[in-house]
Enzyme design. Structure first.
Site, PDB file in Angstrom:
ATOM      1  N   ARG A  72      -0.057   9.461  -5.052  1.00  0.00           N
ATOM      2  CA  ARG A  72       0.392   8.906  -3.775  1.00  0.00           C
ATOM      3  C   ARG A  72       1.142   7.591  -3.950  1.00  0.00           C
ATOM      4  NH1 ARG A  72      -5.234   8.937  -4.043  1.00  0.00           N
ATOM      5  NH2 ARG A  72      -6.373   6.978  -3.667  1.00  0.00           N
TER       6      ARG A  72
ATOM      7  N   TRP B 200      -5.610  12.855   4.086  1.00  0.00           N
ATOM      8  CA  TRP B 200      -6.954  12.297   4.240  1.00  0.00           C
ATOM      9  C   TRP B 200      -6.939  10.935   4.910  1.00  0.00           C
ATOM     10  CZ3 TRP B 200     -10.505  13.321  -0.625  1.00  0.00           C
ATOM     11  CH2 TRP B 200     -10.789  14.699  -0.673  1.00  0.00           C
TER      12      TRP B 200
ATOM     13  N   GLU C 183      -6.976   3.247  -7.338  1.00  0.00           N
ATOM     14  CA  GLU C 183      -7.916   2.951  -6.262  1.00  0.00           C
ATOM     15  C   GLU C 183      -9.354   3.013  -6.755  1.00  0.00           C
ATOM     16  OE1 GLU C 183      -8.823   1.378  -3.844  1.00  0.00           O
ATOM     17  OE2 GLU C 183      -8.185   2.400  -1.995  1.00  0.00           O
TER      18      GLU C 183
ATOM     19  N   GLY D 205     -10.345   7.859  -2.800  1.00  0.00           N
ATOM     20  CA  GLY D 205     -10.325   6.950  -3.933  1.00  0.00           C
ATOM     21  C   GLY D 205      -9.748   7.600  -5.164  1.00  0.00           C
TER      22      GLY D 205
ATOM     23  N   ARG E  94       0.851  -1.176   0.000  1.00  0.00           N
ATOM     24  CA  ARG E  94       0.000   0.000   0.000  1.00  0.00           C
ATOM     25  C   ARG E  94       0.896   1.238   0.000  1.00  0.00           C
ATOM     26  NH1 ARG E  94      -4.155   2.016   4.781  1.00  0.00           N
ATOM     27  NH2 ARG E  94      -5.046   3.767   3.611  1.00  0.00           N
ATOM     28  N   HIS E  95       0.442   2.306  -0.613  1.00  0.00           N
ATOM     29  CA  HIS E  95       1.194   3.565  -0.644  1.00  0.00           C
ATOM     30  C   HIS E  95       1.333   4.167   0.757  1.00  0.00           C
ATOM     31  CE1 HIS E  95      -2.476   5.785   0.146  1.00  0.00           C
ATOM     32  NE2 HIS E  95      -3.060   4.990  -0.748  1.00  0.00           N
ATOM     33  N   GLY E  96       2.183   5.179   0.885  1.00  0.00           N
ATOM     34  CA  GLY E  96       2.343   5.891   2.143  1.00  0.00           C
ATOM     35  C   GLY E  96       1.130   6.748   2.483  1.00  0.00           C
TER      36      GLY E  96
END
Length: 205
Positions: free
Chosen positions: A59, A15, A83, A23, A9-11
């Site tokens: 991201r 939000w 996403e 999303g 998963r990205h950093g």
């Protein structure tokens, strides 16, 4: 031949820190997210992937690009790894949504997904297609894929034959920069690890 695919998963973004649905909104990672990306880069130095794939969203790119630069690997951006679009929930917490919408989503987040958003089943189809292409294209290799929380949980459910509507209950957490390790062999997929931190091997010694 066996292919190891690690999904990351990205950093963190601003939000995500506030637990707001992020999303299709193309936010950058925040200060904490950059530190998480650095940890992922250090982990990747040990993992030594043969290929890098990523969502094209900002991201994800900000998370994976330092790895590509450090390892000198080309980066494949694939729109199928973006996403899920959360429609009316974008930028909002579940508690801020109309009670009827929130309750329906909690009961069945696929059948009663957020109004105006992408059908999670369709998102699962596209990421499933991308995943199997990665497996075929990099047979016998190691691949790191950087993408997104909901999308990756939908993928894990799809490849393991679990009901998509149960993704929030069966896989309740995938932290920023956390890892999912899958084994792909002739189209058959096995789960080796889920929601593990990106920690360098030497720190475990």
């Amino acid at each position: 031949m066996r292919t190891t695919v690690v999904l990351a998963r990205h950093g963190r973004t601003e939000w995500h820190h506030g637990n707001r649905y992020t999303g299709s909104t193309d936010l950058p990672i925040d200060e904490v997210g950059h530190r998480q990306a650095e940890q992922l880069k250090e982990w990747a130095a040990d993992f030594a992937p043969d290929a890098l794939w990523s969502s094209p969203m900002l991201r994800a790119r900000q998370t994976v690009q330092p790895i590509a630069d450090a390892l000198g690997l080309p980066l494949t951006l694939d729109d199928r790894l973006r996403e899920v679009d959360f429609g009316s929930a974008e930028g909002r917490m579940l508690s801020e949504l109309p009670p009827a919408v929130a309750k329906a989503f909690e009961l069945d987040p696929v059948g009663w997904h957020f109004p105006g958003g992408e059908d999670p089943a369709e998102a699962a189809d596209r990421v499933h297609e991308a995943f199997h292409q990665i497996g075929r294209q990099h047979q016998g290799k190691k691949v790191l894929v950087v993408a997104h929380n909901t999308l990756l949980r939908l993928l894990v459910c799809r490849v393991l034959g679990l009901e998509l509507k149960e993704y929030r209950r069966l896989l309740p957490a995938l932290g920023p920069a956390a890892l999912v390790r899958l084994r792909w062999e002739d189209g058959t997929v096995g789960l080796e690890a889920f929601n593990t931190p990106a920690v360098r091997m030497e720190t475990l010694a």
